[in-house]
Scaffold this active site. Structure first.
Site, PDB file in Angstrom:
ATOM      1  N   ASP A  77       0.715  -1.177  -0.022  1.00 29.06           N
ATOM      2  CA  ASP A  77       0.004   0.021   0.005  1.00 29.06           C
ATOM      3  C   ASP A  77       0.964   1.281   0.035  1.00 29.06           C
ATOM      4  OD1 ASP A  77      -2.551  -1.253  -0.100  1.00 29.06           O
ATOM      5  OD2 ASP A  77      -2.779  -1.423   1.928  1.00 29.06           O
ATOM      6  N   GLY A  78       2.038   1.127   0.471  1.00 25.74           N
ATOM      7  CA  GLY A  78       2.988   2.303   0.669  1.00 25.74           C
ATOM      8  C   GLY A  78       3.221   2.727  -0.841  1.00 25.74           C
ATOM      9  N   ASN A 151      -6.108   8.316   1.787  1.00 27.17           N
ATOM     10  CA  ASN A 151      -6.578   7.353   2.915  1.00 27.17           C
ATOM     11  C   ASN A 151      -7.078   8.306   4.041  1.00 27.17           C
ATOM     12  OD1 ASN A 151      -6.231   4.806   1.935  1.00 27.17           O
ATOM     13  ND2 ASN A 151      -4.364   4.447   2.684  1.00 27.17           N
ATOM     14  N   GLU A 152      -5.931   9.215   4.584  1.00 22.17           N
ATOM     15  CA  GLU A 152      -6.152   9.704   5.702  1.00 22.17           C
ATOM     16  C   GLU A 152      -5.303  10.955   6.084  1.00 22.17           C
ATOM     17  OE1 GLU A 152      -3.082   7.724   6.438  1.00 22.17           O
ATOM     18  OE2 GLU A 152      -4.971   6.574   6.601  1.00 22.17           O
ATOM     19  N   THR A 192     -10.183   1.215   5.932  1.00 24.55           N
ATOM     20  CA  THR A 192      -9.566   0.086   6.359  1.00 24.55           C
ATOM     21  C   THR A 192      -7.752   0.233   6.594  1.00 24.55           C
ATOM     22  OG1 THR A 192      -9.440  -0.324   3.922  1.00 24.55           O
ATOM     23  CG2 THR A 192     -11.315  -1.433   4.924  1.00 24.55           C
ATOM     24  N   ALA A 193      -7.617   1.515   6.760  1.00 30.33           N
ATOM     25  CA  ALA A 193      -6.108   1.458   7.193  1.00 30.33           C
ATOM     26  C   ALA A 193      -5.978   2.183   8.434  1.00 30.33           C
ATOM     27  CB  ALA A 193      -5.528   2.627   6.227  1.00 30.33           C
ATOM     28  N   TYR A 194      -5.507   3.308   8.616  1.00 30.97           N
ATOM     29  CA  TYR A 194      -5.029   3.835   9.926  1.00 30.97           C
ATOM     30  C   TYR A 194      -6.481   3.898  10.769  1.00 30.97           C
ATOM     31  CZ  TYR A 194      -2.185   6.641  13.431  1.00 30.97           C
ATOM     32  OH  TYR A 194      -1.690   7.110  14.430  1.00 30.97           O
ATOM     33  N   ALA A 195      -7.614   4.541  10.157  1.00 33.34           N
ATOM     34  CA  ALA A 195      -8.572   4.756  10.920  1.00 33.34           C
ATOM     35  C   ALA A 195      -9.000   3.425  11.289  1.00 33.34           C
ATOM     36  CB  ALA A 195      -9.634   5.465   9.992  1.00 33.34           C
ATOM     37  N   SER A 197      -7.605   1.068  12.424  1.00 28.06           N
ATOM     38  CA  SER A 197      -6.326   0.348  13.735  1.00 28.06           C
ATOM     39  C   SER A 197      -6.802   1.185  14.769  1.00 28.06           C
ATOM     40  CB  SER A 197      -4.987   0.748  13.136  1.00 28.06           C
ATOM     41  OG  SER A 197      -4.606  -0.019  12.087  1.00 28.06           O
TER      42      SER A 197
END
Length: 317
Positions: A77-78, A151-152, A192-195, A197
Protein backbone atom coordinates in the site's frame (compact mmCIF):
# COMPACT_ATOMS: atom_id res chain seq x y z
CA UNK A 1 3.62 3.40 -35.07
CA UNK A 2 3.81 7.16 -34.60
CA UNK A 3 4.81 8.73 -31.30
CA UNK A 4 1.24 9.94 -30.83
CA UNK A 5 -0.11 6.39 -31.28
CA UNK A 6 2.44 4.71 -29.00
CA UNK A 7 0.79 3.16 -25.97
CA UNK A 8 2.57 3.91 -22.71
CA UNK A 9 2.28 2.55 -19.17
CA UNK A 10 3.96 4.16 -16.19
CA UNK A 11 5.50 1.40 -14.03
CA UNK A 12 6.13 2.12 -10.35
CA UNK A 13 7.85 -0.48 -8.17
CA UNK A 14 9.58 -0.70 -4.82
CA UNK A 15 13.21 -0.32 -5.99
CA UNK A 16 14.81 -2.16 -3.08
CA UNK A 17 12.72 -5.32 -2.98
CA UNK A 18 14.14 -8.26 -4.90
CA UNK A 19 10.66 -9.56 -5.66
CA UNK A 20 9.66 -6.21 -7.15
CA UNK A 21 12.86 -6.26 -9.23
CA UNK A 22 12.08 -9.69 -10.70
CA UNK A 23 8.42 -8.93 -11.37
CA UNK A 24 9.19 -5.51 -12.90
CA UNK A 25 11.53 -7.13 -15.42
CA UNK A 26 8.83 -9.68 -16.28
CA UNK A 27 6.19 -6.95 -16.73
CA UNK A 28 8.48 -4.86 -18.95
CA UNK A 29 9.23 -7.89 -21.17
CA UNK A 30 5.55 -8.79 -21.52
CA UNK A 31 4.43 -5.23 -22.30
CA UNK A 32 7.34 -4.63 -24.69
CA UNK A 33 6.38 -7.81 -26.57
CA UNK A 34 2.84 -6.42 -26.88
CA UNK A 35 4.14 -3.16 -28.34
CA UNK A 36 3.53 -1.10 -25.21
CA UNK A 37 6.23 1.26 -23.99
CA UNK A 38 6.98 1.28 -20.27
CA UNK A 39 7.79 4.61 -18.63
CA UNK A 40 9.81 4.62 -15.41
CA UNK A 41 11.43 7.22 -13.21
CA UNK A 42 15.20 7.31 -13.96
CA UNK A 43 16.51 6.43 -10.49
CA UNK A 44 13.98 3.65 -10.06
CA UNK A 45 14.75 2.21 -13.49
CA UNK A 46 18.48 2.13 -12.69
CA UNK A 47 17.96 0.47 -9.29
CA UNK A 48 15.76 -2.19 -10.89
CA UNK A 49 18.29 -2.82 -13.66
CA UNK A 50 15.96 -1.53 -16.38
CA UNK A 51 17.60 1.77 -17.26
CA UNK A 52 18.95 0.47 -20.58
CA UNK A 53 16.09 -1.85 -21.51
CA UNK A 54 14.82 -1.12 -25.06
CA UNK A 55 11.21 -1.21 -23.87
CA UNK A 56 11.73 1.40 -21.14
CA UNK A 57 11.48 5.13 -21.53
CA UNK A 58 12.70 7.40 -18.73
CA UNK A 59 10.07 9.75 -17.31
CA UNK A 60 10.31 13.48 -16.80
CA UNK A 61 10.70 14.48 -13.16
CA UNK A 62 7.83 16.97 -13.02
CA UNK A 63 5.15 14.84 -14.72
CA UNK A 64 6.11 11.14 -14.91
CA UNK A 65 2.60 10.06 -16.02
CA UNK A 66 2.51 12.39 -19.03
CA UNK A 67 1.19 10.55 -22.09
CA UNK A 68 0.51 7.34 -20.11
CA UNK A 69 -2.82 5.53 -20.26
CA UNK A 70 -2.33 3.65 -16.99
CA UNK A 71 -0.08 3.57 -13.93
CA UNK A 72 0.86 0.04 -12.84
CA UNK A 73 2.26 -0.25 -9.31
CA UNK A 74 4.16 -3.25 -7.97
CA UNK A 75 4.33 -3.23 -4.17
CA UNK A 76 2.36 -2.79 -0.98
CA UNK A 77 0.00 0.00 0.00
CA UNK A 78 2.91 2.39 0.62
CA UNK A 79 4.16 2.02 -2.94
CA UNK A 80 0.60 2.28 -4.26
CA UNK A 81 0.13 5.55 -2.35
CA UNK A 82 3.32 6.81 -4.02
CA UNK A 83 1.80 5.85 -7.37
CA UNK A 84 -1.38 7.72 -6.41
CA UNK A 85 0.70 10.90 -6.07
CA UNK A 86 1.73 10.49 -9.72
CA UNK A 87 -1.75 9.49 -10.88
CA UNK A 88 -3.99 12.08 -9.24
CA UNK A 89 -5.08 14.80 -11.63
CA UNK A 90 -3.62 13.17 -14.74
CA UNK A 91 -6.62 11.10 -15.82
CA UNK A 92 -4.49 7.93 -15.86
CA UNK A 93 -5.99 5.27 -13.55
CA UNK A 94 -3.91 3.37 -11.02
CA UNK A 95 -3.63 -0.42 -11.00
CA UNK A 96 -1.87 -2.01 -8.02
CA UNK A 97 -0.30 -5.48 -7.91
CA UNK A 98 0.12 -6.46 -4.27
CA UNK A 99 3.61 -7.47 -3.16
CA UNK A 100 3.00 -6.51 0.47
CA UNK A 101 0.91 -8.01 3.25
CA UNK A 102 -2.71 -6.82 3.22
CA UNK A 103 -2.57 -4.60 0.13
CA UNK A 104 -6.09 -3.20 0.43
CA UNK A 105 -5.48 -0.70 -2.38
CA UNK A 106 -4.18 -3.36 -4.76
CA UNK A 107 -6.37 -4.88 -7.44
CA UNK A 108 -4.30 -7.99 -8.19
CA UNK A 109 -1.96 -10.37 -6.40
CA UNK A 110 1.52 -11.40 -7.54
CA UNK A 111 0.29 -14.81 -8.72
CA UNK A 112 -2.16 -13.04 -11.09
CA UNK A 113 0.60 -11.21 -12.94
CA UNK A 114 0.10 -12.92 -16.31
CA UNK A 115 -3.63 -12.23 -16.46
CA UNK A 116 -3.08 -8.70 -15.14
CA UNK A 117 -0.77 -7.88 -18.04
CA UNK A 118 -3.31 -9.40 -20.43
CA UNK A 119 -5.99 -7.08 -19.03
CA UNK A 120 -3.65 -4.10 -19.50
CA UNK A 121 -2.86 -5.05 -23.09
CA UNK A 122 -6.54 -5.64 -23.95
CA UNK A 123 -7.70 -2.61 -21.90
CA UNK A 124 -10.27 -4.87 -20.23
CA UNK A 125 -10.59 -3.02 -16.97
CA UNK A 126 -13.06 -0.59 -15.50
CA UNK A 127 -12.25 2.62 -13.65
CA UNK A 128 -13.74 3.87 -10.41
CA UNK A 129 -13.09 7.17 -8.68
CA UNK A 130 -12.13 7.44 -5.01
CA UNK A 131 -12.63 10.65 -3.10
CA UNK A 132 -9.62 12.43 -1.62
CA UNK A 133 -9.09 15.09 1.04
CA UNK A 134 -7.66 18.59 0.84
CA UNK A 135 -5.83 19.81 3.94
CA UNK A 136 -4.47 23.21 4.94
CA UNK A 137 -2.54 24.09 8.11
CA UNK A 138 -2.51 27.62 9.55
CA UNK A 139 -0.37 29.13 12.28
CA UNK A 140 -1.47 32.52 13.64
CA UNK A 141 -3.88 32.78 10.71
CA UNK A 142 -1.15 32.31 8.11
CA UNK A 143 -1.26 29.25 5.80
CA UNK A 144 1.94 27.26 6.34
CA UNK A 145 1.20 23.96 4.59
CA UNK A 146 -1.26 22.44 2.15
CA UNK A 147 -1.54 18.92 0.75
CA UNK A 148 -4.03 16.13 0.02
CA UNK A 149 -4.68 12.53 1.04
CA UNK A 150 -6.31 9.44 -0.41
CA UNK A 151 -6.50 7.49 2.86
CA UNK A 152 -6.27 9.89 5.76
CA UNK A 153 -5.05 13.11 7.32
CA UNK A 154 -3.77 12.68 10.88
CA UNK A 155 -2.81 15.10 13.61
CA UNK A 156 -0.55 13.26 16.05
CA UNK A 157 1.42 14.09 19.14
CA UNK A 158 5.12 14.60 18.45
CA UNK A 159 6.33 13.75 21.95
CA UNK A 160 5.62 10.33 23.35
CA UNK A 161 5.48 11.57 26.95
CA UNK A 162 3.08 14.43 26.21
CA UNK A 163 -0.60 14.14 25.37
CA UNK A 164 -1.94 16.40 22.64
CA UNK A 165 -5.02 18.55 23.29
CA UNK A 166 -7.10 19.04 20.14
CA UNK A 167 -10.39 20.84 19.60
CA UNK A 168 -12.53 19.24 16.87
CA UNK A 169 -14.76 21.55 14.84
CA UNK A 170 -17.48 20.57 12.32
CA UNK A 171 -18.96 23.10 9.90
CA UNK A 172 -17.68 26.06 11.87
CA UNK A 173 -18.98 24.87 15.25
CA UNK A 174 -16.88 23.35 18.07
CA UNK A 175 -17.63 19.70 18.78
CA UNK A 176 -15.35 18.62 21.63
CA UNK A 177 -11.81 18.78 22.99
CA UNK A 178 -9.78 15.60 23.15
CA UNK A 179 -6.68 14.98 25.19
CA UNK A 180 -5.31 12.27 22.92
CA UNK A 181 -2.50 10.70 20.97
CA UNK A 182 -3.99 12.13 17.80
CA UNK A 183 -7.00 12.41 15.49
CA UNK A 184 -7.59 10.74 12.12
CA UNK A 185 -9.72 12.27 9.35
CA UNK A 186 -10.24 9.53 6.77
CA UNK A 187 -12.00 8.77 3.50
CA UNK A 188 -13.97 5.54 2.96
CA UNK A 189 -10.88 4.25 1.13
CA UNK A 190 -8.83 4.96 4.24
CA UNK A 191 -11.37 3.40 6.60
CA UNK A 192 -9.52 0.08 6.36
CA UNK A 193 -6.12 1.65 7.06
CA UNK A 194 -5.06 3.85 9.99
CA UNK A 195 -8.66 4.73 10.92
CA UNK A 196 -9.46 1.02 11.27
CA UNK A 197 -6.47 0.50 13.57
CA UNK A 198 -7.68 3.42 15.70
CA UNK A 199 -11.12 1.82 16.15
CA UNK A 200 -13.00 3.45 13.29
CA UNK A 201 -15.71 1.73 11.23
CA UNK A 202 -15.19 0.03 7.88
CA UNK A 203 -17.00 2.12 5.26
CA UNK A 204 -17.84 0.74 1.82
CA UNK A 205 -15.95 2.68 -0.89
CA UNK A 206 -19.11 3.77 -2.72
CA UNK A 207 -20.30 5.64 0.39
CA UNK A 208 -19.48 9.34 0.26
CA UNK A 209 -18.48 10.33 3.77
CA UNK A 210 -15.72 11.65 6.01
CA UNK A 211 -14.56 9.81 9.12
CA UNK A 212 -13.36 11.52 12.30
CA UNK A 213 -11.58 9.10 14.65
CA UNK A 214 -9.76 10.10 17.87
CA UNK A 215 -6.71 8.05 18.85
CA UNK A 216 -6.51 6.95 22.50
CA UNK A 217 -8.58 9.90 23.67
CA UNK A 218 -8.99 10.59 27.39
CA UNK A 219 -12.65 11.58 27.17
CA UNK A 220 -16.11 10.11 27.66
CA UNK A 221 -17.14 11.26 24.17
CA UNK A 222 -14.45 9.60 22.08
CA UNK A 223 -16.43 7.64 19.50
CA UNK A 224 -15.57 7.60 15.80
CA UNK A 225 -17.89 9.82 13.78
CA UNK A 226 -19.14 9.48 10.19
CA UNK A 227 -19.88 12.86 8.60
CA UNK A 228 -21.35 14.07 5.33
CA UNK A 229 -19.00 14.49 2.35
CA UNK A 230 -19.52 18.26 2.27
CA UNK A 231 -18.64 18.74 5.93
CA UNK A 232 -15.86 21.19 6.76
CA UNK A 233 -13.63 19.78 9.49
CA UNK A 234 -11.08 21.65 11.53
CA UNK A 235 -8.69 20.52 14.24
CA UNK A 236 -7.04 23.09 16.49
CA UNK A 237 -4.08 22.30 18.69
CA UNK A 238 -4.98 23.99 22.00
CA UNK A 239 -2.65 27.02 22.39
CA UNK A 240 -1.54 26.19 25.95
CA UNK A 241 -1.14 22.44 25.36
CA UNK A 242 2.11 21.02 26.72
CA UNK A 243 2.68 18.82 23.68
CA UNK A 244 3.51 19.61 20.09
CA UNK A 245 2.00 17.88 17.10
CA UNK A 246 2.66 16.71 13.58
CA UNK A 247 0.38 16.66 10.56
CA UNK A 248 0.64 13.61 8.30
CA UNK A 249 -1.00 12.99 4.91
CA UNK A 250 -1.26 9.29 4.01
CA UNK A 251 1.66 8.64 6.32
CA UNK A 252 3.96 10.01 3.62
CA UNK A 253 4.00 13.82 3.86
CA UNK A 254 4.38 15.63 7.17
CA UNK A 255 4.81 19.01 8.82
CA UNK A 256 5.32 20.00 12.48
CA UNK A 257 2.44 21.68 14.32
CA UNK A 258 3.10 24.16 17.14
CA UNK A 259 0.50 24.87 19.84
CA UNK A 260 -2.29 27.00 18.35
CA UNK A 261 -2.03 25.48 14.86
CA UNK A 262 -5.30 25.04 12.95
CA UNK A 263 -5.80 22.27 10.40
CA UNK A 264 -8.71 22.42 7.96
CA UNK A 265 -9.85 19.35 6.03
CA UNK A 266 -12.46 19.19 3.27
CA UNK A 267 -13.34 16.87 0.44
CA UNK A 268 -11.18 17.46 -2.61
CA UNK A 269 -12.55 18.06 -6.08
CA UNK A 270 -9.78 15.87 -7.54
CA UNK A 271 -10.27 12.11 -7.00
CA UNK A 272 -7.85 9.24 -7.51
CA UNK A 273 -8.91 6.90 -10.32
CA UNK A 274 -8.44 3.17 -9.68
CA UNK A 275 -8.43 0.51 -12.40
CA UNK A 276 -10.53 -2.54 -11.54
CA UNK A 277 -10.14 -5.99 -13.09
CA UNK A 278 -12.86 -7.73 -11.10
CA UNK A 279 -16.55 -7.07 -10.56
CA UNK A 280 -16.61 -8.92 -7.22
CA UNK A 281 -18.22 -6.91 -4.41
CA UNK A 282 -16.31 -5.14 -1.66
CA UNK A 283 -17.57 -7.78 0.79
CA UNK A 284 -15.45 -10.42 -0.94
CA UNK A 285 -12.38 -8.16 -0.81
CA UNK A 286 -12.94 -7.56 2.90
CA UNK A 287 -13.26 -11.29 3.61
CA UNK A 288 -10.13 -12.10 1.61
CA UNK A 289 -7.90 -9.30 2.93
CA UNK A 290 -8.81 -9.79 6.60
CA UNK A 291 -9.17 -13.58 6.27
CA UNK A 292 -12.62 -13.38 7.86
CA UNK A 293 -14.34 -16.53 9.03
CA UNK A 294 -17.50 -17.20 7.00
CA UNK A 295 -17.82 -20.86 7.99
CA UNK A 296 -21.46 -21.89 8.16
CA UNK A 297 -22.68 -19.36 5.61
CA UNK A 298 -25.82 -20.61 3.85
CA UNK A 299 -26.59 -17.73 1.52
CA UNK A 300 -28.46 -17.83 -1.79
CA UNK A 301 -25.40 -18.75 -3.86
CA UNK A 302 -24.64 -21.68 -1.56
CA UNK A 303 -28.25 -22.88 -1.70
CA UNK A 304 -28.28 -22.72 -5.47
CA UNK A 305 -25.04 -24.69 -5.63
CA UNK A 306 -26.46 -27.33 -3.29
CA UNK A 307 -29.63 -27.57 -5.38
CA UNK A 308 -27.60 -28.11 -8.57
CA UNK A 309 -25.59 -30.81 -6.83
CA UNK A 310 -28.79 -32.52 -5.75
CA UNK A 311 -29.98 -32.61 -9.36
CA UNK A 312 -26.63 -33.96 -10.53
CA UNK A 313 -25.82 -30.67 -12.29
CA UNK A 314 -22.31 -29.25 -11.99
CA UNK A 315 -21.28 -25.63 -12.42
CA UNK A 316 -19.55 -26.65 -15.69
CA UNK A 317 -22.69 -28.17 -17.15
Amino acid sequence: MSTADQRRILLVAHPRRQEAHDIAIDVVKRLHAAGIEVVMQPEEAQLLGLGDHPGVRLATADNPAEGCELICVLGGDGTILRGAEMSRGTGAPLLGVNLGHVGFLAEAEREDLGSTVEHIVARTYTVEERMTLEVTAHVDGTPVYSSWALNEVTVEKANRERMLEVVAEVDGRPLTTWGCDGVVVATPTGSTAYAFSAGGPVVWPDVEALLLVPISAHALFARPLVLGPQSHLALEVVPDTLGTGALWCDGRRAVDLPPGARIQVVRSETPVRLARLSTSPFTDRLVAKFDLNVHGWRGQARREEAARAGRGVTSES
